[in-house]
Design a protein around this motif. Structure first.
Motif, mmCIF file in Angstrom:
data_model
loop_
_atom_site.group_PDB
_atom_site.id
_atom_site.type_symbol
_atom_site.label_atom_id
_atom_site.label_comp_id
_atom_site.label_asym_id
_atom_site.label_seq_id
_atom_site.Cartn_x
_atom_site.Cartn_y
_atom_site.Cartn_z
ATOM 1 N N LEU A 134 73.044 -19.775 -22.784
ATOM 2 C CA LEU A 134 72.550 -18.367 -23.023
ATOM 3 C C LEU A 134 73.490 -17.417 -22.005
ATOM 4 O O LEU A 134 73.271 -16.336 -22.633
ATOM 5 N N LEU A 135 72.965 -17.932 -21.167
ATOM 6 C CA LEU A 135 73.792 -16.992 -20.429
ATOM 7 C C LEU A 135 75.262 -16.917 -20.379
ATOM 8 O O LEU A 135 76.198 -15.521 -20.254
ATOM 9 N N ALA A 136 76.410 -17.602 -20.903
ATOM 10 C CA ALA A 136 77.569 -17.602 -21.299
ATOM 11 C C ALA A 136 77.995 -17.131 -21.955
ATOM 12 O O ALA A 136 78.820 -16.359 -22.389
ATOM 13 N N LEU A 137 76.621 -16.692 -23.716
ATOM 14 C CA LEU A 137 76.472 -16.109 -25.157
ATOM 15 C C LEU A 137 76.469 -15.060 -24.497
ATOM 16 O O LEU A 137 75.873 -14.408 -25.962
ATOM 17 N N PHE A 138 75.191 -15.078 -23.677
ATOM 18 C CA PHE A 138 74.470 -13.462 -23.696
ATOM 19 C C PHE A 138 75.057 -12.013 -24.100
ATOM 20 O O PHE A 138 76.082 -12.124 -23.420
ATOM 21 N N PHE A 139 75.013 -11.310 -25.317
ATOM 22 C CA PHE A 139 75.643 -10.734 -26.038
ATOM 23 C C PHE A 139 76.503 -11.044 -26.189
ATOM 24 O O PHE A 139 77.630 -10.060 -25.911
ATOM 25 N N ALA A 198 67.245 -3.526 -18.981
ATOM 26 C CA ALA A 198 67.972 -4.400 -20.116
ATOM 27 C C ALA A 198 69.539 -4.235 -19.461
ATOM 28 O O ALA A 198 69.914 -5.124 -19.279
ATOM 29 N N ALA A 199 69.989 -3.759 -19.276
ATOM 30 C CA ALA A 199 71.544 -4.124 -19.271
ATOM 31 C C ALA A 199 71.596 -4.343 -17.508
ATOM 32 O O ALA A 199 72.396 -4.865 -17.301
ATOM 33 N N SER A 200 70.621 -4.025 -16.641
ATOM 34 C CA SER A 200 71.189 -4.552 -15.214
ATOM 35 C C SER A 200 70.481 -5.839 -15.489
ATOM 36 O O SER A 200 71.342 -7.207 -14.489
ATOM 37 N N ALA A 201 69.752 -6.059 -16.076
ATOM 38 C CA ALA A 201 68.994 -7.549 -15.863
ATOM 39 C C ALA A 201 70.206 -8.462 -16.494
ATOM 40 O O ALA A 201 70.152 -9.266 -16.613
ATOM 41 N N ILE A 202 71.285 -7.859 -17.088
ATOM 42 C CA ILE A 202 71.877 -8.991 -17.831
ATOM 43 C C ILE A 202 73.566 -9.122 -17.537
ATOM 44 O O ILE A 202 74.849 -9.439 -17.913
ATOM 45 N N GLY A 203 73.979 -8.323 -16.076
ATOM 46 C CA GLY A 203 74.729 -8.256 -15.609
ATOM 47 C C GLY A 203 75.615 -9.677 -15.124
ATOM 48 O O GLY A 203 74.843 -10.168 -14.878
ATOM 49 N N ASP A 204 76.735 -9.941 -15.032
ATOM 50 C CA ASP A 204 77.146 -11.598 -14.801
ATOM 51 C C ASP A 204 77.271 -11.346 -13.311
ATOM 52 O O ASP A 204 76.507 -12.293 -12.810
ATOM 53 N N ARG A 225 76.417 -17.405 -6.365
ATOM 54 C CA ARG A 225 77.634 -17.111 -5.639
ATOM 55 C C ARG A 225 77.828 -16.897 -6.972
ATOM 56 O O ARG A 225 77.509 -16.890 -8.213
ATOM 57 N N VAL A 226 78.786 -15.099 -6.551
ATOM 58 C CA VAL A 226 79.563 -14.599 -7.250
ATOM 59 C C VAL A 226 80.714 -14.483 -7.265
ATOM 60 O O VAL A 226 80.875 -15.033 -6.164
ATOM 61 N N VAL A 227 80.896 -15.227 -9.430
ATOM 62 C CA VAL A 227 82.799 -15.404 -8.875
ATOM 63 C C VAL A 227 83.364 -14.467 -10.244
ATOM 64 O O VAL A 227 83.487 -13.995 -10.467
ATOM 65 N N PRO A 228 83.888 -13.170 -9.189
ATOM 66 C CA PRO A 228 84.325 -11.485 -9.700
ATOM 67 C C PRO A 228 84.803 -12.138 -11.267
ATOM 68 O O PRO A 228 84.814 -11.649 -12.741
ATOM 69 N N THR A 252 82.966 -11.807 -17.715
ATOM 70 C CA THR A 252 83.200 -11.904 -19.028
ATOM 71 C C THR A 252 82.496 -10.103 -19.713
ATOM 72 O O THR A 252 82.615 -10.132 -20.541
ATOM 73 N N HIS A 253 81.157 -10.298 -19.620
ATOM 74 C CA HIS A 253 80.483 -9.109 -19.640
ATOM 75 C C HIS A 253 80.031 -7.914 -18.660
ATOM 76 O O HIS A 253 79.641 -6.697 -18.689
ATOM 77 N N GLY A 254 81.134 -7.739 -17.533
ATOM 78 C CA GLY A 254 80.648 -6.688 -16.226
ATOM 79 C C GLY A 254 79.000 -6.718 -15.371
ATOM 80 O O GLY A 254 78.611 -7.509 -16.311
ATOM 81 N N THR A 255 79.587 -5.790 -14.516
ATOM 82 C CA THR A 255 78.326 -6.248 -13.361
ATOM 83 C C THR A 255 76.967 -5.726 -14.202
ATOM 84 O O THR A 255 77.516 -4.620 -14.957
ATOM 85 N N SER A 256 76.206 -5.440 -13.192
ATOM 86 C CA SER A 256 75.164 -4.439 -13.260
ATOM 87 C C SER A 256 75.667 -3.236 -13.472
ATOM 88 O O SER A 256 74.892 -2.837 -14.272
ATOM 89 N N ALA A 257 75.877 -2.885 -12.670
ATOM 90 C CA ALA A 257 76.068 -1.802 -12.709
ATOM 91 C C ALA A 257 77.256 -0.674 -13.271
ATOM 92 O O ALA A 257 76.565 0.206 -13.530
ATOM 93 N N GLN A 258 77.664 -2.019 -13.693
ATOM 94 C CA GLN A 258 79.055 -1.275 -14.788
ATOM 95 C C GLN A 258 78.053 -1.499 -16.298
ATOM 96 O O GLN A 258 78.386 -0.288 -16.672
#
Length: 281
Positions: free
Chosen positions: A35-40, A227-233, A243-246, A250-256
């Protein structure tokens, strides 16, 4: 949202309860990861066709379809409003807007991109120009991602329709060609720009839905931004792996994601959504 009097699209294909085999095997951990890998998702075809758990014999989906329920009506209204918006915007570009179908399913569905389970989340399949949605995903948005509300749900649909717009404009095809010729890190970066543009296109729809048809109520915009913020990479990686691996984004950060949705919403102009030429996302 003031949606109840809106036009219902005739392009909703209700496959709920049609007895498609569900995904056999796997546990909740693997479901969440998919789900997280293919979210949107960007293009689910490779995973959907190669996942050994997809399409194996299993329990049949129960025949409990309710084709005229309120949530189906909501989806039909949102889809109809995206049709009205993009038809007019394409007319202004001297182009023809070909409307996508939206397929409702339960547990699993066969698409031209392969067999998919509900765990993949909503997705657009460019091979058949259809958006696929298990309505149970809206419950996951509320309970798992803390993103309730009807405009948050509308954002999900508008984002996937944004991928359809990208396909019609030839953007998706160009991105796929470039991804195939580059490194994984650079391919991921292209995917981020592709997804953020779909967020921006969703914002463009929201702009016109509000200005032309006054669909939005107080608090609706905040629902979509949440919703956009909740699903940032970055947010999803912190939740799943700590941890975060920039370089794997594949979808962008919450802020982006918030920034590009807001950009489309404020401007209402797809020319403001060129993420591929933007120096900073």
């Amino acid at each position: 949202m003031r949606w109840t009097t809106g036009r219902r699209s005739q392009n909703v294909e209700d496959r709920r309860g049609l007895g498609v085999p569900v995904i056999a095997g796997g546990g909740i951990g693997s479901i969440v990861l998919v789900l997280l890998a293919l979210f949107f998702g960007f293009d689910p075809s490779v995973l959907l066709q190669n996942d050994p758990q997809v399409g194996q014999p299993g329990n049949e989906t129960p025949a409990t379809s309710t084709p005229h329920d309120e949530l189906r009506d909501f989806v039909a209204v949102v889809l109809g409003d995206t049709e009205d918006t993009w038809r007019e915007l394409f007319r202004q570009m001297n182009r023809e807007y070909r409307e996508p179908k939206l397929v409702l399913f339960t547990n699993a569905v066969q698409s031209a991109c392969g067999m998919a389970g509900a765990a993949v989340g909503p997705f657009y399949c460019p091979a058949d120009a259809k958006v696929y949605l298990d309505l149970g995903f809206f419950r996951a948005m509320r309970d798992r991602f803390g993103a309730p509300g009807d405009f948050a749900q509308a954002y999900v649909i508008a984002h996937e329709v944004g991928h359809h717009v990208q396909s019609l404009l030839g953007i998706s095809e160009r991105v796929m060609v470039r991804r195939e010729r580059t490194s994984r890190t650079e391919a991921n970066a292209l995917s981020v720009r592709h997804e953020l543009q779909a967020d921006c296109f969703a914002g463009v729809w929201g702009h016109h839905a509000d200005r032309a048809r006054h669909l939005l109520e107080q608090g609706d915009l905040e629902e979509a931004l949440a919703a956009a913020s909740a699903i940032g990479d970055d947010q999803l990686q912190r939740q799943t792996q700590g941890r975060v691996v920039p370089e794997s984004f594949t979808h962008g950060t919450s802020a982006q994601r918030v920034r590009w949705f807001k950009r489309g919403f404020v401007a209402g102009d797809i020319r403001q959504c060129d993420t591929f030429r933007a120096d900073a996302l």
